[in-house]
Design a protein around this motif. Structure first.
Motif, PDB file in Angstrom:
ATOM      1  N   UNK A 191     -12.200  86.064 -13.055  1.00 21.85           N
ATOM      2  CA  UNK A 191     -12.505  86.408 -14.572  1.00 21.85           C
ATOM      3  C   UNK A 191     -12.965  84.893 -15.125  1.00 21.85           C
ATOM      4  N   UNK A 192     -12.064  84.029 -14.746  1.00 21.35           N
ATOM      5  CA  UNK A 192     -12.267  82.736 -15.158  1.00 21.35           C
ATOM      6  C   UNK A 192     -12.551  81.555 -14.659  1.00 21.35           C
ATOM      7  N   UNK A 193     -13.840  81.388 -14.070  1.00 19.71           N
ATOM      8  CA  UNK A 193     -13.953  80.393 -12.790  1.00 19.71           C
ATOM      9  C   UNK A 193     -13.632  78.922 -13.266  1.00 19.71           C
ATOM     10  N   UNK A 194     -13.529  78.647 -14.762  1.00 26.06           N
ATOM     11  CA  UNK A 194     -13.364  77.346 -15.120  1.00 26.06           C
ATOM     12  C   UNK A 194     -11.892  76.822 -14.769  1.00 26.06           C
ATOM     13  N   UNK A 195     -11.138  78.257 -14.594  1.00 24.08           N
ATOM     14  CA  UNK A 195      -9.847  77.613 -14.319  1.00 24.08           C
ATOM     15  C   UNK A 195      -9.778  77.062 -12.708  1.00 24.08           C
ATOM     16  N   UNK A 196     -10.492  77.580 -11.971  1.00 24.79           N
ATOM     17  CA  UNK A 196     -10.732  76.943 -10.652  1.00 24.79           C
ATOM     18  C   UNK A 196     -11.173  75.380 -10.851  1.00 24.79           C
ATOM     19  N   UNK A 197     -11.740  75.159 -11.627  1.00 23.92           N
ATOM     20  CA  UNK A 197     -12.398  73.710 -11.613  1.00 23.92           C
ATOM     21  C   UNK A 197     -11.079  72.907 -12.447  1.00 23.92           C
ATOM     22  N   UNK A 198     -10.292  73.533 -13.498  1.00 23.64           N
ATOM     23  CA  UNK A 198      -9.331  73.192 -13.983  1.00 23.64           C
ATOM     24  C   UNK A 198      -8.036  72.702 -13.201  1.00 23.64           C
TER      25      UNK A 198
END
Length: 205
Positions: free
Chosen positions: A59-66
């Motif tokens: 749901x929050x792919x930016x958290x993968x990058x973070x």
């Protein structure tokens, strides 16, 4: 060689740390009393927590990058050879496969026994398959270009992966660890084409 219960205990600790960062409000809720089956209880908790974290990452792919490196570390401690895909899939969807493949090779080269064991399991689940957009594309042998590119990149890494398998086996501290890693390398890497030292019969690769 660590027992499976120890491996799961470490994995659960890492899961808890990531959930606290990515889904701090989530609580696992009440579970049936399994005091007489502590290993099963931990396995069940890990399954629930892994699923919740996977959902949050989807749901929050930016958290993968973070949290990329911490998530790679988590994957390299997931002992389940099938359920580990639930963490791998949102990582791949967010950043692609190449960085994960590079990280897994690194763990095979320099990681602990547990990290090497779990990275071999993750490598199997992280390999790309080809995808054809339509049936006639399959008949023409025209795979989806993005999937084809990911597949070619994975194939290009294969010599490094096989070399990392050799390093992983040679770096084991006990015959039992060596045999376990070597057996898994045979399975994952089709080790009829892998030559990894001779630990003595019957474990010749």
């Amino acid at each position: 060689m660590p027992e499976l219960a120890e491996i799961y205990a470490e994995f659960e600790s890492l899961l808890d740390a990531q959930l606290a960062l990515i889904s701090p409000e989530w609580q696992i809720g009440d579970l049936p009393d399994m005091a007489d089956r502590p290993d099963y209880a931990r396995h069940r908790r890990c399954t629930i927590k892994r699923g919740r974290l996977a959902k949050a990452l989807t749901q929050a792919p930016h958290e993968v990058r973070n949290h990329r490196d911490a998530l790679f570390h988590l994957v390299a401690h997931d002992p389940h050879a099938s359920f580990n895909q639930y963490l791998i899939m949102p990582i791949v969807a967010a950043i692609g496969r190449h960085e994960l493949h590079e990280a897994l090779i690194g763990y095979l080269e320099t990681g602990t026994y547990v990290e090497r064991l779990c990275s071999l399991k993750a490598w199997y689940q992280a390999q790309p398959g080809l995808f054809y957009d339509f049936s006639d594309a399959f008949e023409r042998g025209e795979a989806n270009p993005d999937r084809m590119a990911a597949y070619d990149a994975w194939v290009a890494l294969r010599p490094r992966f096989l070399a990392a398998c050799r390093i992983a086996v040679e770096g084991c501290e006990t015959p039992e660890e060596r045999e376990r890693i070597a057996d898994l390398a045979r399975s994952v890497a089709r080790a009829e084409i892998v030559t990894i030292g001779d630990p003595g019969p019957p474990n010749r690769l």
